[in-house]
Design a protein around this motif. Structure first.
Motif, short mmCIF file in Angstrom:
data_model
loop_
_atom_site.label_atom_id
_atom_site.label_comp_id
_atom_site.label_asym_id
_atom_site.label_seq_id
_atom_site.Cartn_x
_atom_site.Cartn_y
_atom_site.Cartn_z
N SER A 86 3.98 8.57 -6.57
CA SER A 86 4.39 10.10 -6.54
C SER A 86 5.22 10.16 -7.89
O SER A 86 5.74 9.33 -8.39
N HIS A 114 0.88 -1.16 0.09
CA HIS A 114 -0.05 0.14 -0.05
C HIS A 114 1.00 1.28 -0.12
O HIS A 114 0.30 2.18 0.47
N GLU A 173 -3.19 8.82 -6.43
CA GLU A 173 -3.86 7.82 -5.67
C GLU A 173 -4.92 7.09 -6.29
O GLU A 173 -5.32 6.00 -6.40
N LYS A 221 2.54 4.61 -1.47
CA LYS A 221 1.88 5.64 -2.17
C LYS A 221 2.73 5.90 -3.50
O LYS A 221 3.98 5.75 -3.53
#
Length: 117
Positions: free
Chosen positions: A7, A3, A113, A5
Motif C-alpha cells: 500500500s 501474501h 497489487e 498487501k
C-alpha cells in the motif's frame, strides 16, 4: 511466501517558503480552536502543551498573508480566539486537498497489487 498487501500512504502538508504552514497537527488544532474558542482549551483537548499549540498558531499566522487565528485579550470573561474568514478558507482548502489525496491513494492501492507479486 508472504501474501501481505502493498500500500501507498501519504500525509498532506502544505508548505510556505519551505516551512510547514499546515499539516495534520495544525489542522486538528485549528478545528479544535473552532470548537473550543480558545488555544488553551484546544491544547488540553488535544493533549498538547499550551506552549506547543501557541507556537503552531504563531507560525501559521506568521507564514500567512492574512491572520488565520484572531486572539482576543483577556478581560472580565477571559480571552479567547477564533478563526478568521481566511482561517476558515485554510481549513476547507486543507480538507479538500486531503480528500483528493485519499481518493488518489485508494485508486493507487487498488492497482498496486498487479504491480508487485
Amino acid at each position: 511466501m508472504d501474501h501481505s498487501k502493498f500500500s501507498v500512504d501519504a500525509i498532506v502538508t502544505i508548505y510556505r517558503d519551505n516551512e510547514i504552514f499546515i499539516g495534520p497537527n495544525q489542522y486538528r488544532l485549528l478545528k479544535q480552536i473552532l470548537a473550543d474558542g480558545s488555544i488553551n482549551a484546544a491544547a488540553k483537548n488535544l493533549k498538547m502543551s499550551y506552549q506547543h499549540a501557541w507556537h503552531l498558531i504563531d507560525k501559521i499566522n506568521r507564514l500567512s498573508p492574512i491572520p488565520v487565528v484572531i486572539r482576543q485579550k483577556g478581560g472580565k470573561d477571559g480571552g479567547g480566539c477564533s478563526l478568521s474568514p481566511y482561517g476558515m478558507q485554510v481549513l476547507e482548502s486543507y480538507a479538500m486537498r486531503e480528500i483528493e489525496i485519499i481518493k488518489l491513494l485508494e485508486q493507487t492501492n487498488s492497482e498496486l497489487e498487479s504491480c508487485f507479486f
